[in-house]
Design a protein around this motif. Structure first.
Motif, short mmCIF file in Angstrom:
data_model
loop_
_atom_site.label_atom_id
_atom_site.label_comp_id
_atom_site.label_asym_id
_atom_site.label_seq_id
_atom_site.Cartn_x
_atom_site.Cartn_y
_atom_site.Cartn_z
N UNK A 47 11.63 13.47 -5.16
CA UNK A 47 12.10 13.92 -3.85
C UNK A 47 10.96 14.53 -3.05
N UNK A 48 10.09 15.29 -3.71
CA UNK A 48 8.94 15.88 -3.03
C UNK A 48 8.00 14.79 -2.54
N UNK A 49 7.74 13.80 -3.37
CA UNK A 49 6.88 12.68 -2.98
C UNK A 49 7.48 11.96 -1.79
N UNK A 50 8.78 11.70 -1.84
CA UNK A 50 9.45 11.00 -0.73
C UNK A 50 9.30 11.79 0.57
N UNK A 51 9.50 13.10 0.50
CA UNK A 51 9.38 13.94 1.71
C UNK A 51 7.94 13.94 2.23
N UNK A 52 6.97 14.03 1.33
CA UNK A 52 5.57 14.02 1.74
C UNK A 52 5.21 12.70 2.40
N UNK A 53 5.61 11.60 1.79
CA UNK A 53 5.30 10.29 2.36
C UNK A 53 6.01 10.08 3.69
N UNK A 54 7.23 10.53 3.78
CA UNK A 54 7.97 10.38 5.04
C UNK A 54 7.22 11.07 6.17
N UNK A 55 6.72 12.26 5.92
CA UNK A 55 5.99 12.99 6.98
C UNK A 55 4.63 12.36 7.26
N UNK A 56 3.97 11.86 6.24
CA UNK A 56 2.64 11.28 6.44
C UNK A 56 2.66 9.88 7.01
N UNK A 57 3.75 9.16 6.82
CA UNK A 57 3.83 7.78 7.32
C UNK A 57 4.45 7.69 8.70
N UNK A 58 4.92 8.81 9.22
CA UNK A 58 5.57 8.81 10.55
C UNK A 58 4.57 8.56 11.66
N UNK A 60 0.81 -1.22 0.00
CA UNK A 60 0.00 0.00 0.00
C UNK A 60 0.85 1.27 0.00
N UNK A 61 2.04 1.22 0.58
CA UNK A 61 2.92 2.39 0.55
C UNK A 61 3.38 2.66 -0.88
N UNK A 62 3.64 1.62 -1.64
CA UNK A 62 4.02 1.81 -3.04
C UNK A 62 2.84 2.36 -3.84
N UNK A 63 1.62 1.92 -3.51
CA UNK A 63 0.44 2.49 -4.19
C UNK A 63 0.30 3.97 -3.85
N UNK A 64 0.54 4.32 -2.59
CA UNK A 64 0.52 5.74 -2.20
C UNK A 64 1.58 6.52 -2.97
N UNK A 65 2.78 5.96 -3.06
CA UNK A 65 3.86 6.63 -3.78
C UNK A 65 3.47 6.87 -5.24
N UNK A 66 2.94 5.84 -5.88
CA UNK A 66 2.53 5.98 -7.29
C UNK A 66 1.42 7.01 -7.44
N UNK A 67 0.46 6.99 -6.51
CA UNK A 67 -0.63 7.95 -6.55
C UNK A 67 -0.08 9.37 -6.40
N UNK A 68 0.78 9.58 -5.40
CA UNK A 68 1.35 10.90 -5.18
C UNK A 68 2.13 11.37 -6.41
N UNK A 69 2.92 10.49 -7.00
CA UNK A 69 3.68 10.87 -8.20
C UNK A 69 2.73 11.28 -9.32
N UNK A 70 1.68 10.51 -9.49
CA UNK A 70 0.72 10.79 -10.57
C UNK A 70 0.01 12.12 -10.34
N UNK A 109 -6.02 3.59 1.47
CA UNK A 109 -4.60 3.26 1.28
C UNK A 109 -3.83 3.39 2.59
N UNK A 110 -4.10 4.44 3.35
CA UNK A 110 -3.42 4.58 4.64
C UNK A 110 -3.85 3.49 5.62
N UNK A 113 -3.27 14.80 2.67
CA UNK A 113 -2.77 14.44 1.34
C UNK A 113 -3.56 15.13 0.24
N UNK A 114 -4.87 15.06 0.32
CA UNK A 114 -5.71 15.68 -0.71
C UNK A 114 -5.55 17.20 -0.66
N UNK A 115 -5.42 17.75 0.53
CA UNK A 115 -5.17 19.19 0.66
C UNK A 115 -3.85 19.58 0.02
N UNK A 116 -2.84 18.75 0.17
CA UNK A 116 -1.56 19.00 -0.49
C UNK A 116 -1.74 19.05 -2.00
N UNK A 117 -2.52 18.13 -2.53
CA UNK A 117 -2.76 18.12 -3.98
C UNK A 117 -3.46 19.40 -4.42
#
Length: 192
Positions: free
Chosen positions: A181-192, A85-95, A136-137, A154-158
Protein backbone atom coordinates in the motif's frame (compact mmCIF):
# COMPACT_ATOMS: atom_id res chain seq x y z
CA UNK A 1 28.52 -12.49 17.21
CA UNK A 2 29.80 -16.01 16.53
CA UNK A 3 31.28 -15.79 13.06
CA UNK A 4 33.87 -18.55 13.26
CA UNK A 5 34.12 -20.38 9.95
CA UNK A 6 34.33 -24.14 10.03
CA UNK A 7 37.39 -24.20 7.85
CA UNK A 8 39.15 -21.34 9.66
CA UNK A 9 40.33 -20.19 6.24
CA UNK A 10 39.00 -16.70 6.20
CA UNK A 11 38.75 -14.71 3.02
CA UNK A 12 38.93 -10.97 2.57
CA UNK A 13 35.15 -11.09 2.06
CA UNK A 14 34.73 -12.76 5.47
CA UNK A 15 36.63 -9.90 7.07
CA UNK A 16 34.65 -7.32 5.09
CA UNK A 17 31.37 -8.96 6.12
CA UNK A 18 32.46 -8.92 9.76
CA UNK A 19 33.41 -5.25 9.40
CA UNK A 20 29.94 -4.48 8.04
CA UNK A 21 28.31 -6.27 10.98
CA UNK A 22 30.48 -4.28 13.37
CA UNK A 23 29.80 -1.04 11.51
CA UNK A 24 26.06 -1.64 11.62
CA UNK A 25 26.16 -2.43 15.34
CA UNK A 26 28.56 0.24 16.54
CA UNK A 27 29.50 2.64 13.78
CA UNK A 28 32.86 3.09 12.13
CA UNK A 29 34.66 3.07 15.48
CA UNK A 30 33.54 -0.55 15.96
CA UNK A 31 35.55 -1.63 12.93
CA UNK A 32 38.69 -2.60 14.82
CA UNK A 33 41.06 -5.42 13.96
CA UNK A 34 41.41 -7.12 17.35
CA UNK A 35 37.68 -7.41 18.17
CA UNK A 36 36.94 -8.58 14.63
CA UNK A 37 39.70 -11.20 14.84
CA UNK A 38 38.27 -12.40 18.15
CA UNK A 39 34.73 -12.55 16.70
CA UNK A 40 36.00 -14.48 13.69
CA UNK A 41 38.12 -16.83 15.78
CA UNK A 42 41.19 -15.65 13.89
CA UNK A 43 44.49 -13.98 14.54
CA UNK A 44 45.56 -10.49 13.59
CA UNK A 45 47.95 -12.25 11.20
CA UNK A 46 44.94 -13.48 9.24
CA UNK A 47 43.77 -9.90 8.93
CA UNK A 48 47.15 -8.69 7.71
CA UNK A 49 47.29 -11.51 5.18
CA UNK A 50 44.33 -9.87 3.45
CA UNK A 51 44.64 -6.18 4.30
CA UNK A 52 47.43 -3.67 4.65
CA UNK A 53 45.63 -1.81 7.42
CA UNK A 54 42.24 -0.91 8.90
CA UNK A 55 41.59 1.63 6.16
CA UNK A 56 41.90 -1.09 3.53
CA UNK A 57 39.34 -3.14 5.44
CA UNK A 58 36.97 -0.19 5.65
CA UNK A 59 37.30 0.30 1.90
CA UNK A 60 36.63 -3.39 1.22
CA UNK A 61 33.60 -3.33 3.51
CA UNK A 62 31.97 -0.26 1.98
CA UNK A 63 32.65 -1.51 -1.53
CA UNK A 64 30.98 -4.80 -0.58
CA UNK A 65 28.01 -2.85 0.81
CA UNK A 66 27.87 -0.79 -2.40
CA UNK A 67 27.72 -3.93 -4.51
CA UNK A 68 25.04 -5.58 -2.38
CA UNK A 69 22.92 -2.53 -1.64
CA UNK A 70 22.99 -0.93 -5.06
CA UNK A 71 24.44 -2.96 -7.92
CA UNK A 72 22.87 -6.27 -6.91
CA UNK A 73 19.50 -4.59 -6.32
CA UNK A 74 19.61 -2.96 -9.75
CA UNK A 75 20.72 -6.23 -11.34
CA UNK A 76 17.82 -8.09 -9.71
CA UNK A 77 15.33 -5.61 -11.17
CA UNK A 78 16.94 -5.80 -14.60
CA UNK A 79 17.20 -9.60 -14.47
CA UNK A 80 13.43 -9.79 -13.93
CA UNK A 81 13.13 -8.60 -17.56
CA UNK A 82 9.96 -6.63 -16.97
CA UNK A 83 8.88 -4.72 -20.06
CA UNK A 84 6.75 -2.21 -18.17
CA UNK A 85 8.95 0.50 -16.57
CA UNK A 86 6.23 1.25 -14.01
CA UNK A 87 6.31 -2.40 -12.93
CA UNK A 88 10.11 -2.17 -12.64
CA UNK A 89 9.66 0.92 -10.46
CA UNK A 90 7.11 -0.93 -8.35
CA UNK A 91 9.45 -3.89 -7.87
CA UNK A 92 12.35 -1.59 -7.05
CA UNK A 93 10.30 0.35 -4.50
CA UNK A 94 9.09 -2.88 -2.88
CA UNK A 95 12.63 -4.20 -2.68
CA UNK A 96 14.14 -1.04 -1.22
CA UNK A 97 11.31 -0.46 1.24
CA UNK A 98 11.84 -3.98 2.53
CA UNK A 99 15.57 -3.27 2.74
CA UNK A 100 15.07 0.09 4.45
CA UNK A 101 12.77 -1.43 7.01
CA UNK A 102 15.25 -4.09 8.06
CA UNK A 103 18.77 -2.68 7.70
CA UNK A 104 20.59 0.03 9.63
CA UNK A 105 23.85 -0.04 7.71
CA UNK A 106 22.94 3.02 5.63
CA UNK A 107 22.34 5.05 8.77
CA UNK A 108 25.67 3.91 10.22
CA UNK A 109 27.45 4.84 7.01
CA UNK A 110 25.74 8.24 6.85
CA UNK A 111 26.94 8.91 10.39
CA UNK A 112 30.48 8.28 9.10
CA UNK A 113 30.16 10.46 6.02
CA UNK A 114 33.12 12.56 7.14
CA UNK A 115 35.44 9.59 6.54
CA UNK A 116 36.96 10.08 3.04
CA UNK A 117 36.44 6.51 1.80
CA UNK A 118 32.90 6.31 3.16
CA UNK A 119 32.06 9.75 1.74
CA UNK A 120 33.28 8.78 -1.73
CA UNK A 121 31.28 5.55 -1.77
CA UNK A 122 28.14 7.22 -0.38
CA UNK A 123 28.36 9.90 -3.07
CA UNK A 124 28.85 7.33 -5.82
CA UNK A 125 25.97 5.19 -4.52
CA UNK A 126 23.66 8.20 -4.33
CA UNK A 127 24.51 9.21 -7.90
CA UNK A 128 24.08 5.64 -9.19
CA UNK A 129 20.71 5.21 -7.52
CA UNK A 130 19.44 8.53 -8.85
CA UNK A 131 20.71 7.74 -12.36
CA UNK A 132 19.00 4.35 -12.38
CA UNK A 133 15.67 5.64 -11.07
CA UNK A 134 15.84 8.58 -13.48
CA UNK A 135 16.21 6.10 -16.36
CA UNK A 136 13.14 4.20 -15.12
CA UNK A 137 11.04 7.37 -14.97
CA UNK A 138 12.26 8.35 -18.44
CA UNK A 139 11.27 4.90 -19.71
CA UNK A 140 7.85 5.51 -18.12
CA UNK A 141 7.45 8.57 -20.36
CA UNK A 142 8.81 11.51 -18.36
CA UNK A 143 11.16 14.06 -19.89
CA UNK A 144 14.70 14.08 -18.44
CA UNK A 145 14.27 16.95 -15.94
CA UNK A 146 10.96 15.75 -14.41
CA UNK A 147 12.31 12.17 -14.41
CA UNK A 148 15.36 13.30 -12.44
CA UNK A 149 13.21 15.28 -9.99
CA UNK A 150 11.11 12.19 -9.35
CA UNK A 151 14.25 10.08 -8.96
CA UNK A 152 15.71 12.48 -6.38
CA UNK A 153 12.44 12.40 -4.46
CA UNK A 154 12.36 8.58 -4.70
CA UNK A 155 15.90 8.11 -3.43
CA UNK A 156 15.25 10.66 -0.68
CA UNK A 157 12.21 8.65 0.36
CA UNK A 158 14.40 5.56 0.64
CA UNK A 159 16.95 7.38 2.78
CA UNK A 160 14.08 8.58 4.94
CA UNK A 161 12.90 4.99 5.34
CA UNK A 162 16.35 3.91 6.51
CA UNK A 163 16.37 6.77 9.01
CA UNK A 164 12.94 5.76 10.28
CA UNK A 165 14.07 2.15 10.55
CA UNK A 166 16.86 3.29 12.86
CA UNK A 167 14.94 5.86 14.89
CA UNK A 168 11.20 5.14 14.74
CA UNK A 169 10.73 1.65 13.38
CA UNK A 170 7.19 1.47 14.71
CA UNK A 171 6.19 4.08 12.10
CA UNK A 172 7.08 1.75 9.24
CA UNK A 173 4.66 -0.66 7.62
CA UNK A 174 4.95 -4.05 9.25
CA UNK A 175 3.15 -6.38 6.88
CA UNK A 176 3.63 -7.12 3.21
CA UNK A 177 0.18 -5.66 2.51
CA UNK A 178 1.07 -2.42 4.31
CA UNK A 179 4.33 -2.16 2.36
CA UNK A 180 2.48 -2.74 -0.93
CA UNK A 181 0.00 0.00 0.00
CA UNK A 182 2.87 2.38 0.77
CA UNK A 183 4.53 1.58 -2.56
CA UNK A 184 1.22 2.14 -4.39
CA UNK A 185 0.76 5.53 -2.68
CA UNK A 186 4.34 6.58 -3.44
CA UNK A 187 4.07 5.58 -7.09
CA UNK A 188 0.69 7.25 -7.46
CA UNK A 189 2.14 10.56 -6.28
CA UNK A 190 5.33 10.23 -8.32
CA UNK A 191 3.63 9.18 -11.56
CA UNK A 192 1.02 11.96 -11.49
Amino acid sequence: MDMVRASNRLTADDWADAALVALEAGGLAAVAVEPLARDLGATKGSFYWHFKNREALIEAAVLRWERRGTEEVIAAIEDARLDDPVERLRRLFEKVIEHGATHRIETALAASADHPTVAAVLARVGRRRIEYVTALFEAAGFAPAPARHRAVISVSMYYGMTHLAATAAEALPRTREERKALVAAALESLLA
